[in-house]
Design a protein around this motif. Structure first.
Motif, PDB file in Angstrom:
ATOM      1  N   LYS A  49      87.769  -4.651  38.952  1.00  0.00           N
ATOM      2  CA  LYS A  49      88.079  -3.229  39.013  1.00  0.00           C
ATOM      3  C   LYS A  49      86.874  -2.421  39.480  1.00  0.00           C
ATOM      4  O   LYS A  49      85.761  -2.608  39.010  1.00  0.00           O
ATOM      5  CB  LYS A  49      88.534  -2.726  37.641  1.00  0.00           C
ATOM      6  N   PHE A  50      87.126  -1.518  40.402  1.00  0.00           N
ATOM      7  CA  PHE A  50      86.089  -0.610  40.883  1.00  0.00           C
ATOM      8  C   PHE A  50      86.630   0.817  40.864  1.00  0.00           C
ATOM      9  O   PHE A  50      87.834   1.040  40.973  1.00  0.00           O
ATOM     10  CB  PHE A  50      85.670  -0.980  42.313  1.00  0.00           C
ATOM     11  N   ASP A  51      85.703   1.766  40.732  1.00  0.00           N
ATOM     12  CA  ASP A  51      86.102   3.176  40.772  1.00  0.00           C
ATOM     13  C   ASP A  51      86.587   3.565  42.164  1.00  0.00           C
ATOM     14  O   ASP A  51      87.476   4.404  42.311  1.00  0.00           O
ATOM     15  CB  ASP A  51      84.922   4.076  40.380  1.00  0.00           C
ATOM     16  N   TYR A  52      85.973   2.968  43.193  1.00  0.00           N
ATOM     17  CA  TYR A  52      86.301   3.268  44.582  1.00  0.00           C
ATOM     18  C   TYR A  52      86.568   1.959  45.311  1.00  0.00           C
ATOM     19  O   TYR A  52      85.861   0.979  45.112  1.00  0.00           O
ATOM     20  CB  TYR A  52      85.153   4.000  45.272  1.00  0.00           C
ATOM     21  N   THR A  53      87.575   1.970  46.186  1.00  0.00           N
ATOM     22  CA  THR A  53      87.951   0.772  46.939  1.00  0.00           C
ATOM     23  C   THR A  53      87.537   0.913  48.398  1.00  0.00           C
ATOM     24  O   THR A  53      87.700   1.985  48.993  1.00  0.00           O
ATOM     25  CB  THR A  53      89.475   0.547  46.863  1.00  0.00           C
ATOM     26  N   VAL A  54      87.028  -0.171  48.967  1.00  0.00           N
ATOM     27  CA  VAL A  54      86.566  -0.147  50.357  1.00  0.00           C
ATOM     28  C   VAL A  54      87.682   0.294  51.300  1.00  0.00           C
ATOM     29  O   VAL A  54      88.813  -0.210  51.237  1.00  0.00           O
ATOM     30  CB  VAL A  54      86.046  -1.534  50.774  1.00  0.00           C
ATOM     31  N   ALA A  55      87.368   1.238  52.187  1.00  0.00           N
ATOM     32  CA  ALA A  55      88.325   1.750  53.166  1.00  0.00           C
ATOM     33  C   ALA A  55      88.329   0.887  54.419  1.00  0.00           C
ATOM     34  O   ALA A  55      87.341   0.209  54.732  1.00  0.00           O
ATOM     35  CB  ALA A  55      87.982   3.190  53.525  1.00  0.00           C
ATOM     36  N   SER A  56      89.434   0.948  55.155  1.00  0.00           N
ATOM     37  CA  SER A  56      89.619   0.085  56.323  1.00  0.00           C
ATOM     38  C   SER A  56      88.668   0.405  57.478  1.00  0.00           C
ATOM     39  O   SER A  56      88.511  -0.399  58.401  1.00  0.00           O
ATOM     40  CB  SER A  56      91.062   0.172  56.821  1.00  0.00           C
ATOM     41  N   SER A  57      88.040   1.560  57.442  1.00  0.00           N
ATOM     42  CA  SER A  57      87.121   1.948  58.521  1.00  0.00           C
ATOM     43  C   SER A  57      85.724   1.355  58.348  1.00  0.00           C
ATOM     44  O   SER A  57      84.851   1.550  59.205  1.00  0.00           O
ATOM     45  CB  SER A  57      87.003   3.474  58.583  1.00  0.00           C
ATOM     46  N   SER A  58      85.490   0.620  57.279  1.00  0.00           N
ATOM     47  CA  SER A  58      84.158   0.088  56.975  1.00  0.00           C
ATOM     48  C   SER A  58      83.801  -1.076  57.907  1.00  0.00           C
ATOM     49  O   SER A  58      84.615  -1.983  58.119  1.00  0.00           O
ATOM     50  CB  SER A  58      84.102  -0.380  55.522  1.00  0.00           C
ATOM     51  N   VAL A  59      82.595  -1.038  58.444  1.00  0.00           N
ATOM     52  CA  VAL A  59      82.161  -2.089  59.377  1.00  0.00           C
ATOM     53  C   VAL A  59      80.680  -2.397  59.187  1.00  0.00           C
ATOM     54  O   VAL A  59      79.929  -1.612  58.604  1.00  0.00           O
ATOM     55  CB  VAL A  59      82.381  -1.691  60.858  1.00  0.00           C
ATOM     56  N   VAL A  60      80.296  -3.539  59.693  1.00  0.00           N
ATOM     57  CA  VAL A  60      78.880  -3.867  59.900  1.00  0.00           C
ATOM     58  C   VAL A  60      78.689  -4.007  61.404  1.00  0.00           C
ATOM     59  O   VAL A  60      79.382  -4.808  62.056  1.00  0.00           O
ATOM     60  CB  VAL A  60      78.480  -5.168  59.189  1.00  0.00           C
ATOM     61  N   GLU A  61      77.789  -3.214  61.957  1.00  0.00           N
ATOM     62  CA  GLU A  61      77.462  -3.325  63.378  1.00  0.00           C
ATOM     63  C   GLU A  61      76.342  -4.347  63.543  1.00  0.00           C
ATOM     64  O   GLU A  61      75.417  -4.390  62.723  1.00  0.00           O
ATOM     65  CB  GLU A  61      77.030  -1.967  63.927  1.00  0.00           C
ATOM     66  N   TRP A  62      76.412  -5.149  64.588  1.00  0.00           N
ATOM     67  CA  TRP A  62      75.408  -6.196  64.793  1.00  0.00           C
ATOM     68  C   TRP A  62      74.893  -6.204  66.229  1.00  0.00           C
ATOM     69  O   TRP A  62      75.579  -5.788  67.154  1.00  0.00           O
ATOM     70  CB  TRP A  62      75.966  -7.579  64.443  1.00  0.00           C
ATOM     71  N   VAL A  63      73.656  -6.689  66.367  1.00  0.00           N
ATOM     72  CA  VAL A  63      73.055  -6.904  67.680  1.00  0.00           C
ATOM     73  C   VAL A  63      72.356  -8.262  67.657  1.00  0.00           C
ATOM     74  O   VAL A  63      71.548  -8.538  66.766  1.00  0.00           O
ATOM     75  CB  VAL A  63      72.027  -5.810  68.040  1.00  0.00           C
ATOM     76  N   GLY A  64      72.680  -9.100  68.624  1.00  0.00           N
ATOM     77  CA  GLY A  64      71.996 -10.372  68.805  1.00  0.00           C
ATOM     78  C   GLY A  64      71.291 -10.365  70.146  1.00  0.00           C
ATOM     79  O   GLY A  64      71.851  -9.862  71.131  1.00  0.00           O
ATOM     80  N   SER A  65      70.085 -10.907  70.197  1.00  0.00           N
ATOM     81  CA  SER A  65      69.316 -10.800  71.445  1.00  0.00           C
ATOM     82  C   SER A  65      68.707 -12.140  71.858  1.00  0.00           C
ATOM     83  O   SER A  65      68.551 -13.062  71.047  1.00  0.00           O
ATOM     84  CB  SER A  65      68.201  -9.761  71.289  1.00  0.00           C
ATOM     85  N   LYS A  66      68.384 -12.210  73.149  1.00  0.00           N
ATOM     86  CA  LYS A  66      67.715 -13.376  73.728  1.00  0.00           C
ATOM     87  C   LYS A  66      66.819 -12.865  74.842  1.00  0.00           C
ATOM     88  O   LYS A  66      66.869 -11.670  75.194  1.00  0.00           O
ATOM     89  CB  LYS A  66      68.752 -14.374  74.245  1.00  0.00           C
ATOM     90  N   PRO A  67      65.974 -13.714  75.428  1.00  0.00           N
ATOM     91  CA  PRO A  67      65.007 -13.233  76.423  1.00  0.00           C
ATOM     92  C   PRO A  67      65.634 -12.485  77.598  1.00  0.00           C
ATOM     93  O   PRO A  67      65.036 -11.562  78.142  1.00  0.00           O
ATOM     94  CB  PRO A  67      64.312 -14.514  76.896  1.00  0.00           C
ATOM     95  N   VAL A  68      66.845 -12.872  77.978  1.00  0.00           N
ATOM     96  CA  VAL A  68      67.445 -12.260  79.176  1.00  0.00           C
ATOM     97  C   VAL A  68      68.454 -11.164  78.848  1.00  0.00           C
ATOM     98  O   VAL A  68      69.129 -10.659  79.740  1.00  0.00           O
ATOM     99  CB  VAL A  68      68.131 -13.344  80.043  1.00  0.00           C
ATOM    100  N   GLY A  69      68.574 -10.763  77.602  1.00  0.00           N
ATOM    101  CA  GLY A  69      69.521  -9.697  77.282  1.00  0.00           C
ATOM    102  C   GLY A  69      69.956  -9.730  75.831  1.00  0.00           C
ATOM    103  O   GLY A  69      69.352 -10.413  74.990  1.00  0.00           O
ATOM    104  N   LYS A  70      71.033  -9.004  75.529  1.00  0.00           N
ATOM    105  CA  LYS A  70      71.537  -8.938  74.166  1.00  0.00           C
ATOM    106  C   LYS A  70      73.026  -8.617  74.184  1.00  0.00           C
ATOM    107  O   LYS A  70      73.581  -8.178  75.194  1.00  0.00           O
ATOM    108  CB  LYS A  70      70.778  -7.889  73.358  1.00  0.00           C
ATOM    109  N   HIS A  71      73.652  -8.846  73.042  1.00  0.00           N
ATOM    110  CA  HIS A  71      75.051  -8.471  72.851  1.00  0.00           C
ATOM    111  C   HIS A  71      75.159  -7.691  71.542  1.00  0.00           C
ATOM    112  O   HIS A  71      74.377  -7.902  70.613  1.00  0.00           O
ATOM    113  CB  HIS A  71      75.947  -9.709  72.791  1.00  0.00           C
ATOM    114  N   ASN A  72      76.154  -6.821  71.488  1.00  0.00           N
ATOM    115  CA  ASN A  72      76.374  -6.070  70.251  1.00  0.00           C
ATOM    116  C   ASN A  72      77.863  -6.020  69.930  1.00  0.00           C
ATOM    117  O   ASN A  72      78.715  -6.192  70.816  1.00  0.00           O
ATOM    118  CB  ASN A  72      75.818  -4.648  70.368  1.00  0.00           C
ATOM    119  N   GLY A  73      78.143  -5.799  68.669  1.00  0.00           N
ATOM    120  CA  GLY A  73      79.540  -5.750  68.246  1.00  0.00           C
ATOM    121  C   GLY A  73      79.677  -5.313  66.811  1.00  0.00           C
ATOM    122  O   GLY A  73      78.755  -4.720  66.221  1.00  0.00           O
ATOM    123  N   THR A  74      80.822  -5.626  66.242  1.00  0.00           N
ATOM    124  CA  THR A  74      81.113  -5.246  64.858  1.00  0.00           C
ATOM    125  C   THR A  74      81.806  -6.396  64.139  1.00  0.00           C
ATOM    126  O   THR A  74      82.348  -7.315  64.766  1.00  0.00           O
ATOM    127  CB  THR A  74      82.043  -4.018  64.783  1.00  0.00           C
TER     128      THR A  74
END
Length: 224
Positions: A49-74
């Motif tokens: 039980k929690f006082d507040y429940t996680v909403a559907s809009s919740s995300v973790v944004e991520w970035v992964g990188s390498k020498p020639v570039g990077k990618h990002n997402g959620t």
């Protein structure tokens, strides 16, 4: 003859008494088990039980990188919640659905689906454990431990490996919702067994490596 009859009566009485005691003991044991199971269930329900429940809009944004570039997402935060006392978080847990990993910097048909499948491990069978192996580890979790007004601390579990992490965050609490927004912070993916193309694990990659550190931004909303 009387002695034989008397002995039979005594034996029958002893047998009936023994059976009755055994049944009573068994019933008592069953009642104890049922009580223990009920208590365990109630405890699990209470813990969830929690006082507040996680909403559907919740995300973790991520970035992964390498020498020639990077990618990002959620990746989506799809479960859990927080409890609050005196405008401060007292407990919290966030469930991250690893099947929702999305790449945002590529268009559909331009390698987006291939990269998403590679990250999830749902593409080629021999590559399923290169990154997050969602078939075996469909979720990741973050369990809140403390917040000092600047830094949030908790246990992050990815691929069954749990590590304590700390990140700067802003927490806003109202009667209707709790918002947690972090600054960009980094975790070392190798700490969680995500070893693909890591030069700290493989020594023959030359410039074909992916950086061990991933950048993350947490954006979680929990509502009543």
């Amino acid at each position: 003859m009387k002695k034989i009859v008397l002995s039979a009566v005594v034996i029958a009485a002893i047998t009936l008494t023994s059976c009755k005691n055994t049944n009573n003991q068994q019933n008592s044991a069953n009642e104890n088990v049922a009580t223990e199971q009920m208590t365990s269930t109630e405890m699990k329900e209470e813990a969830g039980k929690f006082d507040y429940t996680v909403a559907s809009s919740s995300v973790v944004e991520w970035v992964g990188s390498k020498p020639v570039g990077k990618h990002n997402g959620t990746v989506n935060v799809t479960g859990g919640g927080v409890s609050v006392k005196d405008q401060s978080i007292t407990k919290g847990e966030f469930v991250i659905d690893m099947n929702t990993i999305a790449v945002l910097d590529l268009a559909s048909g331009d390698g987006k689906e291939d990269l998403e499948n590679h990250l999830k491990g749902t593409g080629k069978e021999d590559a399923e454990d290169h990154f997050f192996n969602v078939k075996k580890f469909p979720t990741a979790t973050f369990v809140f431990k403390s917040f000092d007004g600047t830094n949030m601390v908790g246990d992050l579990t990815i691929k069954g490996v749990t590590k304590e992490v700390s990140f700067p965050a802003t927490v806003t609490v109202t009667d209707a919702e709790v918002n947690i927004v972090s600054n960009s912070f980094k975790i070392n993916r190798v700490d969680f067994g995500v070893n693909y193309a890591s030069k700290s694990v493989f020594d023959d990659l030359k410039d074909k490596f992916i950086n061990d550190e991933m950048e993350l931004v947490v954006k979680v909303k929990a509502t009543k």
